[in-house]
Scaffold this active site. Structure first.
Site, PDB file in Angstrom:
ATOM      1  N   ASP A 131     -15.572  -1.277  -2.187  1.00 52.38           N
ATOM      2  CA  ASP A 131     -14.208  -1.699  -1.883  1.00 52.38           C
ATOM      3  C   ASP A 131     -13.297  -1.159  -2.991  1.00 52.38           C
ATOM      4  OD1 ASP A 131     -11.832  -2.971  -1.405  1.00 52.38           O
ATOM      5  OD2 ASP A 131     -12.718  -4.974  -1.154  1.00 52.38           O
ATOM      6  N   ILE A 132     -12.248  -0.460  -2.602  1.00 53.93           N
ATOM      7  CA  ILE A 132     -11.347   0.161  -3.583  1.00 53.93           C
ATOM      8  C   ILE A 132     -10.642  -0.895  -4.451  1.00 53.93           C
ATOM      9  CG2 ILE A 132      -9.166   0.293  -2.277  1.00 53.93           C
ATOM     10  CD1 ILE A 132     -10.835   3.192  -4.144  1.00 53.93           C
ATOM     11  N   TYR A 147       3.747   2.693   3.776  1.00 51.85           N
ATOM     12  CA  TYR A 147       2.867   3.835   3.489  1.00 51.85           C
ATOM     13  C   TYR A 147       3.582   4.839   2.580  1.00 51.85           C
ATOM     14  CZ  TYR A 147       0.079   8.044   4.669  1.00 51.85           C
ATOM     15  OH  TYR A 147      -0.696   9.175   4.630  1.00 51.85           O
ATOM     16  N   LYS A 157       2.935   5.860  -1.369  1.00 52.74           N
ATOM     17  CA  LYS A 157       2.584   7.222  -1.776  1.00 52.74           C
ATOM     18  C   LYS A 157       3.536   7.757  -2.848  1.00 52.74           C
ATOM     19  CE  LYS A 157      -1.079   8.032   0.760  1.00 52.74           C
ATOM     20  NZ  LYS A 157      -2.388   8.401   0.232  1.00 52.74           N
TER      21      LYS A 157
HETATM   22  N1  LIG Z   1      -4.622  12.176   8.316  1.00 54.05           N
HETATM   23  C1  LIG Z   1      -3.494  12.744   7.912  1.00 54.05           C
HETATM   24  O1  LIG Z   1      -2.825  13.418   8.699  1.00 54.05           O
HETATM   25  C2  LIG Z   1      -3.051  12.622   6.481  1.00 54.05           C
HETATM   26  C3  LIG Z   1      -1.882  13.285   6.063  1.00 54.05           C
HETATM   27  C4  LIG Z   1      -1.449  13.152   4.752  1.00 54.05           C
HETATM   28  C5  LIG Z   1      -2.195  12.403   3.863  1.00 54.05           C
HETATM   29  N2  LIG Z   1      -3.329  11.773   4.285  1.00 54.05           N
HETATM   30  C6  LIG Z   1      -4.063  10.959   3.321  1.00 54.05           C
HETATM   31  O2  LIG Z   1      -5.437  11.294   3.346  1.00 54.05           O
HETATM   32  C7  LIG Z   1      -6.214  10.121   3.077  1.00 54.05           C
HETATM   33  C8  LIG Z   1      -7.251   9.949   4.156  1.00 54.05           C
HETATM   34  O3  LIG Z   1      -6.601   9.840   5.400  1.00 54.05           O
HETATM   35  P1  LIG Z   1      -7.415   9.760   6.787  1.00 54.05           P
HETATM   36  O4  LIG Z   1      -6.602  10.404   7.821  1.00 54.05           O
HETATM   37  O5  LIG Z   1      -8.811  10.179   6.544  1.00 54.05           O
HETATM   38  O6  LIG Z   1      -7.315   8.193   7.054  1.00 54.05           O
HETATM   39  P2  LIG Z   1      -8.422   7.203   7.654  1.00 54.05           P
HETATM   40  O7  LIG Z   1      -7.697   5.958   8.077  1.00 54.05           O
HETATM   41  O8  LIG Z   1      -9.259   7.920   8.642  1.00 54.05           O
HETATM   42  O9  LIG Z   1      -9.287   6.925   6.355  1.00 54.05           O
HETATM   43  C9  LIG Z   1      -8.912   5.989   5.384  1.00 54.05           C
HETATM   44  C10 LIG Z   1     -10.172   5.364   4.857  1.00 54.05           C
HETATM   45  O10 LIG Z   1      -9.833   4.366   3.904  1.00 54.05           O
HETATM   46  C11 LIG Z   1     -10.849   3.380   3.989  1.00 54.05           C
HETATM   47  N3  LIG Z   1     -10.441   2.108   3.389  1.00 54.05           N
HETATM   48  C12 LIG Z   1      -9.534   1.217   3.848  1.00 54.05           C
HETATM   49  N4  LIG Z   1      -9.517   0.132   3.047  1.00 54.05           N
HETATM   50  C13 LIG Z   1     -10.419   0.341   2.066  1.00 54.05           C
HETATM   51  C14 LIG Z   1     -10.850  -0.416   0.933  1.00 54.05           C
HETATM   52  N5  LIG Z   1     -10.347  -1.631   0.650  1.00 54.05           N
HETATM   53  N6  LIG Z   1     -11.815   0.117   0.149  1.00 54.05           N
HETATM   54  C15 LIG Z   1     -12.343   1.338   0.414  1.00 54.05           C
HETATM   55  N7  LIG Z   1     -11.975   2.094   1.458  1.00 54.05           N
HETATM   56  C16 LIG Z   1     -11.015   1.593   2.276  1.00 54.05           C
HETATM   57  C17 LIG Z   1     -11.096   3.238   5.482  1.00 54.05           C
HETATM   58  O11 LIG Z   1     -12.368   2.669   5.709  1.00 54.05           O
HETATM   59  C18 LIG Z   1     -11.021   4.686   5.950  1.00 54.05           C
HETATM   60  O12 LIG Z   1     -12.296   5.284   5.971  1.00 54.05           O
HETATM   61  C19 LIG Z   1      -5.223   8.959   3.002  1.00 54.05           C
HETATM   62  O13 LIG Z   1      -4.954   8.680   1.642  1.00 54.05           O
HETATM   63  C20 LIG Z   1      -3.987   9.489   3.671  1.00 54.05           C
HETATM   64  O14 LIG Z   1      -2.833   8.905   3.150  1.00 54.05           O
HETATM   65  C21 LIG Z   1      -3.771  11.865   5.576  1.00 54.05           C
END
Ligand SMILES: NC(=O)c1ccc[n+]([C@@H]2O[C@H](COP(=O)([O-])OP(=O)(O)OC[C@H]3O[C@@H](n4cnc5c(N)ncnc54)[C@H](O)[C@@H]3O)[C@@H](O)[C@H]2O)c1
Length: 277
Positions: A10-11, A99, A103
Site C-alpha cells: 500500500d503506497i 487529480y 499532480k
Molecule cells: N493512463 C494515462 O493515460 C495516464 C496519463 C498521464 C499520466 N498517467 C499516470 O500514470 C500512472 C499510472 O496510470 P494508469 O493509467 O496505469 O492508472 P491505473 O488506474 O490503471 O493504475 C493506477 C494503479 O494505482 C494503484 N493504486 C491505487 N491505490 C493504491 C495504493 N493505496 N497503494 C498502491 N497502489 C495503489 C491501483 O491498484 C492501480 O494499479 C498514474 O500516476 C497516472 O497519473 C496516466
C-alpha cells in the site's frame, strides 16, 4: 512480470515501502499508483490520500535512500487558464480536478526536493496513454474503450463530443520516453519536469481511422461530466523542450497506433490467444 519479484504494498504504508527498498536494494523508484481524473472526482478524500500522501511517502523514501525517482504527471496538470493549443512546458497551471491539483503538487514537491536536497527527481507529463489493457478511470479512456467495443460489438457510445481534441500517445512510446528520460545524463536535463506527447486527435478522427478496420462501426455521442474536464485540458501539447534536451521523438502516429491496437485487442482479448482475456 516474470523478471522480478512482485510484492503487494500500500503506497500509504511508509514502513512497508521502506522494507521493500532495503530488502531488495532498490535504487530507482518508478511511482505509478494514483487515482485518475474521473475516478478521483468520485472519491476526493481517497484521491488526496493516494495521490498526495503517496507522493510524500515515495519522495521522502527516495531522499533517505538516495534513489532516482520517477513520478508521472499529466496533461491534467493544466486547466482552463492555461494556453491549450499549444500548451508549453512552463505556463499557468490552475487545474480544476483533484487529480490535476495532486499532480501539480507532485511536480512542485519533486522540484523542491531536487533544489533543497539534490534528489534526482524526474517527471514526465504524459498525454492520454493508449494500450490494449482496460483503462483506469481517466478522461482519455474513450480512446482505449472504443477499440474493445468496436471490435466486439461494432458500436461505441462516446462520452466526449466528436470534436474534442486531446493529446495522446501509444504505450510503447510512453514506456520508451520513460526509459530514455530516466537514463539521460543529468547534465542534459535543464528541467526536472517535461511535457511529452506523440499526436493529438478527436473522437471523430479516431472513428474515421478505425472504420477502415470495422466498416460497420456505429458511434453515438453522449457527453457526460468528463466533457468538462476534457474542455479544460491541452488540445496540443508542446514537447519541444524534451525533444531538444534529451532527444525525445515519438515513433507511433495515429495510423500506426490504430493498426497496433486493432491487432493487440483482437489477439489478446477477442480471440483469447493471449493471456489477457
Ligand atoms: N493512463 C494515462 O493515460 C495516464 C496519463 C498521464 C499520466 N498517467 C499516470 O500514470 C500512472 C499510472 O496510470 P494508469 O493509467 O496505469 O492508472 P491505473 O488506474 O490503471 O493504475 C493506477 C494503479 O494505482 C494503484 N493504486 C491505487 N491505490 C493504491 C495504493 N493505496 N497503494 C498502491 N497502489 C495503489 C491501483 O491498484 C492501480 O494499479 C498514474 O500516476 C497516472 O497519473 C496516466
Amino acid at each position: 512480470m516474470e523478471n522480478g519479484p512482485y510484492i503487494f504494498c500500500d503506497i500509504l504504508d511508509f514502513k512497508g515501502l521502506q522494507k521493500i527498498v532495503v530488502n531488495h536494494r532498490v535504487d530507482w523508484l518508478i511511482h505509478f499508483s494514483a487515482l485518475l481524473s474521473a475516478i478521483g472526482e468520485q472519491n476526493v478524500p481517497l484521491a488526496v490520500r493516494v495521490n498526495i500522501e503517496g507522493v510524500h511517502n515515495v519522495i521522502e523514501l527516495a531522499k533517505q535512500y538516495n534513489l532516482r525517482i520517477f513520478v508521472p504527471s499529466t496533461i491534467g496538470a493544466f486547466g482552463p487558464d492555461s494556453p491549450r493549443n499549444p500548451t508549453p512546458n512552463i505556463t499557468i497551471q490552475r487545474p480544476k480536478t483533484i487529480y490535476g491539483v495532486s499532480k501539480v503538487h507532485a511536480e512542485l514537491m519533486g522540484e523542491y526536493y531536487h533544489h533543497k536536497f539534490g534528489l534526482d527527481f524526474r517527471c514526465l507529463r504524459f498525454p492520454g496513454v493508449i494500450s490494449s489493457d482496460p483503462p483506469g478511470g481517466g478522461t482519455t479512456d474513450y480512446a482505449v474503450a472504443i477499440f474493445h467495443d468496436a471490435l466486439r460489438h461494432g458500436k461505441y457510445q462516446c462520452y466526449l463530443k466528436p470534436d474534442t481534441r486531446l493529446p495522446m500517445m501509444y504505450i510503447e512510446d510512453c514506456l520508451r520516453s520513460l526509459l530514455e528520460f530516466m537514463t539521460a545524463p543529468k547534465e542534459k536535463l535543464k528541467r526536472r519536469v517535461y511535457n511529452v506527447t506523440a499526436m493529438s486527435f478527436t473522437p471523430e478522427e479516431l472513428v474515421d481511422k478505425l472504420s477502415k478496420y470495422v466498416p460497420e462501426l456505429r458511434v453515438t455521442y453522449y457527453p457526460d461530466s468528463r466533457q468538462e474536464i476534457a474542455d479544460s485540458w491541452p488540445q496540443v501539447f508542446d514537447d519541444s523542450e524534451a525533444r531538444a534536451d534529451w532527444n525525445w521523438k515519438p515513433k507511433y502516429d495515429l495510423d500506426a497506433l490504430v493498426d497496433f491496437m486493432v491487432k493487440d485487442v483482437q489477439e489478446n482479448y477477442i480471440n483469447g490467444n493471449g493471456k489477457k482475456k
